[in-house]
Design a protein around this motif. Structure first.
Motif, PDB file in Angstrom:
ATOM      1  N   THR A  20      12.636  -1.282   2.920  1.00 33.95           N
ATOM      2  CA  THR A  20      11.820  -0.069   2.709  1.00 33.95           C
ATOM      3  C   THR A  20      11.425  -0.249   1.309  1.00 33.95           C
ATOM      4  OG1 THR A  20      13.921   1.213   1.915  1.00 33.95           O
ATOM      5  CG2 THR A  20      13.089   1.264   4.328  1.00 33.95           C
ATOM      6  N   PHE A  21      12.056  -0.855   0.491  1.00 35.87           N
ATOM      7  CA  PHE A  21      11.825  -1.027  -1.046  1.00 35.87           C
ATOM      8  C   PHE A  21      10.858  -2.191  -1.236  1.00 35.87           C
ATOM      9  CE2 PHE A  21      15.700   1.254  -0.941  1.00 35.87           C
ATOM     10  CZ  PHE A  21      15.542   2.267  -1.732  1.00 35.87           C
ATOM     11  N   THR A  22      10.705  -2.938  -0.563  1.00 34.56           N
ATOM     12  CA  THR A  22       9.528  -4.091  -0.938  1.00 34.56           C
ATOM     13  C   THR A  22       8.052  -3.682  -0.475  1.00 34.56           C
ATOM     14  OG1 THR A  22      10.101  -5.111   1.093  1.00 34.56           O
ATOM     15  CG2 THR A  22      11.717  -5.656  -0.663  1.00 34.56           C
ATOM     16  N   GLN A  23       7.906  -2.552   0.233  1.00 37.99           N
ATOM     17  CA  GLN A  23       6.724  -2.180   0.840  1.00 37.99           C
ATOM     18  C   GLN A  23       5.752  -1.243  -0.150  1.00 37.99           C
ATOM     19  OE1 GLN A  23       8.006  -0.672   4.769  1.00 37.99           O
ATOM     20  NE2 GLN A  23       8.584  -2.604   5.585  1.00 37.99           N
ATOM     21  N   ASP A  24       4.452  -1.527   0.192  1.00 35.98           N
ATOM     22  CA  ASP A  24       3.523  -0.409  -0.442  1.00 35.98           C
ATOM     23  C   ASP A  24       3.699  -0.447  -2.010  1.00 35.98           C
ATOM     24  OD1 ASP A  24       3.005   0.355   2.314  1.00 35.98           O
ATOM     25  OD2 ASP A  24       4.415   1.782   2.232  1.00 35.98           O
ATOM     26  N   HIS A  25       3.700  -1.695  -2.539  1.00 38.65           N
ATOM     27  CA  HIS A  25       3.587  -1.556  -4.072  1.00 38.65           C
ATOM     28  C   HIS A  25       2.382  -2.181  -4.360  1.00 38.65           C
ATOM     29  CE1 HIS A  25       7.758  -0.878  -4.587  1.00 38.65           C
ATOM     30  NE2 HIS A  25       8.045  -1.632  -3.696  1.00 38.65           N
ATOM     31  N   THR A  26       1.687  -1.735  -5.610  1.00 41.75           N
ATOM     32  CA  THR A  26       0.596  -2.170  -6.163  1.00 41.75           C
ATOM     33  C   THR A  26       0.928  -3.135  -7.174  1.00 41.75           C
ATOM     34  OG1 THR A  26      -0.570  -0.083  -5.561  1.00 41.75           O
ATOM     35  CG2 THR A  26      -1.668  -1.889  -7.510  1.00 41.75           C
ATOM     36  N   ILE A  27       0.972  -4.389  -6.923  1.00 39.21           N
ATOM     37  CA  ILE A  27       1.154  -5.558  -7.965  1.00 39.21           C
ATOM     38  C   ILE A  27       0.144  -6.448  -8.250  1.00 39.21           C
ATOM     39  CG2 ILE A  27       2.646  -7.662  -7.995  1.00 39.21           C
ATOM     40  CD1 ILE A  27       4.513  -6.632  -6.039  1.00 39.21           C
ATOM     41  N   GLY A  28       0.009  -6.197  -9.802  1.00 39.28           N
ATOM     42  CA  GLY A  28      -1.097  -6.881 -10.453  1.00 39.28           C
ATOM     43  C   GLY A  28      -0.451  -8.053 -11.226  1.00 39.28           C
ATOM     44  N   LYS A  29      -1.243  -9.243 -11.081  1.00 42.49           N
ATOM     45  CA  LYS A  29      -0.919 -10.442 -11.883  1.00 42.49           C
ATOM     46  C   LYS A  29      -1.566 -10.872 -13.073  1.00 42.49           C
ATOM     47  CE  LYS A  29       0.790 -12.788  -7.522  1.00 42.49           C
ATOM     48  NZ  LYS A  29       0.586 -14.064  -6.703  1.00 42.49           N
ATOM     49  N   SER A  30      -1.130 -11.286 -14.012  1.00 39.29           N
ATOM     50  CA  SER A  30      -1.987 -11.726 -15.129  1.00 39.29           C
ATOM     51  C   SER A  30      -1.554 -12.988 -15.576  1.00 39.29           C
ATOM     52  CB  SER A  30      -1.728 -10.833 -16.302  1.00 39.29           C
ATOM     53  OG  SER A  30      -2.075 -11.264 -17.573  1.00 39.29           O
ATOM     54  N   ASP A  31      -2.858 -13.820 -15.073  1.00 40.08           N
ATOM     55  CA  ASP A  31      -2.475 -15.340 -15.529  1.00 40.08           C
ATOM     56  C   ASP A  31      -2.332 -15.753 -16.755  1.00 40.08           C
ATOM     57  OD1 ASP A  31      -3.155 -15.581 -12.725  1.00 40.08           O
ATOM     58  OD2 ASP A  31      -5.145 -16.040 -12.987  1.00 40.08           O
ATOM     59  N   SER A  32      -2.721 -15.043 -17.790  1.00 40.89           N
ATOM     60  CA  SER A  32      -2.491 -15.213 -19.196  1.00 40.89           C
ATOM     61  C   SER A  32      -1.059 -15.233 -19.473  1.00 40.89           C
ATOM     62  CB  SER A  32      -3.317 -14.369 -20.107  1.00 40.89           C
ATOM     63  OG  SER A  32      -3.247 -12.913 -19.981  1.00 40.89           O
TER      64      SER A  32
END
Length: 525
Positions: free
Chosen positions: A507-519
């Motif tokens: 339940t704590f691993t769902q519905d997250h907005t995760i952004g990655k920064s290659d830099s």
């Protein structure tokens, strides 16, 4: 990996008791690994390095502060992400050691993870979706890392919203770990930051390590409180057992397996030639005829064991507590229709097995609760090639024995109660449970090393018994608290708890907005 090499690896693995991770139980275990391994690697790893040769010190201010990821609006630097990345990666290596050693996974730990991709075999072994094929191993670990960080962040928010009061052990564990870190750095003659860089990469600092350590310790405390709240009645345990008996039952059976593999040959150029379909069929027919001959001899009064001929591919085994697995022989043995004395021939993919069923049961014996004080011998400073090495080892062993006997005598001459024994453990034990008075609860047969196990499960053992046991770890002053929960109940309860906690974690691993920064992510790993 070639098909023949993979087949050989599987045969070798099966002989060690390895289970194919494609099974449902292995999938469940992998869920448990994801949830329970958050603390394992990064906290412990700082004490692994005992010597540092050359470390190039750089401030790496850009790498440390570069934004690497954003989770639900909260930004994380490369150093913060790297804390969890190292945890995820090191736990993966630990949990999958056997498959890596046998080449069942393509990961090469000595090569760049960005230059290696997951194949179909990797995805199948790890229970991943097909779209994982072609992903680099670094991207795989980054994704696992960000999932872990999202879960920790969400759990801590839930704890805050609930007004959860963290136990004092969180601060105590934090202080102890940081003090051990500083001591390890000092012993190597370098700063904490340089020591962390040598262990966890050039972006790590004491400040970042401490912050992420506290977050993971708080996560653990909240998760433990949730787990401790889970209780099950005897009726619930019995119903769960009946609903999944194959998980908990064990069978006692004998078997003779006759190989039906046809021999490979070589051509004129020396190349290996696989047997033809006709040769394979002939080999299986010969195996069946031999199995029928063995069954007839057994029914005529001979023992199965006496009919074995391992030099000619006719092997005997007698597992007394075999667990269920999806293969023809065990499916036959676990069939509810089986009765003691049943004997039959079971066809396998490349062999025939003459199986003799004895019984099926669950583990009814009681687990035990014990306390102990571990006295470890001092480490020798000599190498094994040095003159006097063995004499020094023996002297330190004798010293540990004498100390154990002295402490035991002191305890016996005093109150000699469980409470006084717990105090003895707190003050003297070298085991990790010293602070808890050396207690181990619900110990099951085979959990501990043999001499320790044999003392605990001696049929004459009774509450209040004490003594000294020697193992490879040193000398153990023992105190028998008493018998505890039947082992089958422990198994069922632990599985129910693990399933509930996996669902809680999900339940704590769902519905997250995760952004990655290659830099920033280029500085991770």
């Amino acid at each position: 990996m070639s098909a023949s090499r993979e087949k050989k690896s599987r045969q070798e693995l099966n002989s060690t008791g390895w289970t194919d991770p494609r099974t449902a139980r292995e999938a469940q275990q992998r869920k448990e690994e994801r949830r329970t391994s958050i603390l394992y690697g990064v906290i412990a790893v700082v004490f692994v390095l005992v010597a540092i040769t050359v470390i190039v010190w750089k401030s790496n201010i850009i790498q440390k502060t570069a934004n690497a990821a954003t989770i639900d609006g909260q930004k994380y630097t490369a150093a913060e992400v790297n804390f969890h990345y190292q945890n995820v990666y090191r736990n993966f290596i630990n949990n999958n050691y056997t498959m890596l050693a046998y080449g069942m996974l393509s990961l090469n730990t000595n090569a760049s993870l960005s230059s290696q991709t997951l194949g179909e075999g990797d995805a199948a072994m790890l229970g991943l979706e097909p779209d994982a094929v072609g992903q680099t191993w670094k991207d795989y670990f980054v994704d696992q890392t960000l999932e872990q960080m999202a879960a920790v962040q969400a759990v801590l928010k839930a704890a805050q919203d609930e007004g959860f009061a963290y136990p004092g052990s969180v601060q105590e564990n934090y202080d102890s770990t940081m003090e051990s870190l500083r001591s390890a750095a000092s012993a190597n003659g370098i700063s904490v930051n340089r020591y962390l860089q040598a262990n966890l990469g050039s972006t790590m600092t004491e400040k970042v390590y401490g912050q992420r350590l506290m977050a993971t310790l708080q996560y653990e405390a909240y998760a433990n409180a949730k787990q401790d709240s889970l209780t099950y009645s005897d009726a619930e345990l019995e119903n769960a057992y009946k609903a999944d008996r194959n998980t908990y039952d064990r069978v006692n059976y004998e078997s003779i397996t006759v190989s039906g593999l046809a021999e490979s040959t070589t051509d004129a150029d020396g190349n290996t030639v696989d047997p033809t379909e006709e040769e394979t069929a002939a080999a299986m027919a010969a195996a069946l005829a031999k199995a029928e001959e063995i069954l007839a001899a057994y029914e005529g009064g001979e023992s199965l064991e006496s009919l074995a001929d391992p030099d000619n591919g006719v092997t005997y085994s007698h597992p007394e507590t075999a667990s269920y697995a999806s293969n023809p022989t065990l499916e036959w043995a676990f069939d509810d229709a089986r009765r003691s004395g049943d004997a039959d021939i079971v066809e396998n993919s490349s062999s025939y097995t003459v199986a003799l069923f004895h019984s099926k049961s669950r583990f009814e014996y009681n687990t035990v609760d014990i306390r102990h004080v571990l006295i470890r011998p001092e480490e020798t400073t000599l190498s094994s090639e040095d003159e006097g090495y063995q004499a020094d080892v023996d002297a330190k062993q004798a010293g540990a024995k004498a100390k154990a006997e002295e402490l035991y005598a002191q305890w016996k001459s005093g109150a000699a109660t469980e409470d006084s024994f717990a105090d003895l453990a707190r003050e003297n034990s070298a085991d990790v449970n010293a602070a808890e008075g050396g207690i181990y609860t619900e110990v099951y047969q085979g959990q501990m090393v043999s001499t320790f196990n044999d003392w605990c499960f001696d049929s004459s053992r009774k509450s209040g018994d004490s003594g000294i046991v020697e193992t490879d770890y040193g000398y153990h002053i023992m105190y028998f608290v008493g018998q505890s929960t039947p082992y089958w109940k422990v198994q069922v309860r632990d599985n129910l708890v693990n399933t509930a906690m996996d669902e809680w974690y999900e339940t704590f691993t769902q519905d997250h907005t995760i952004g990655k920064s290659d830099s920033g992510l280029k500085y991770v790993g």
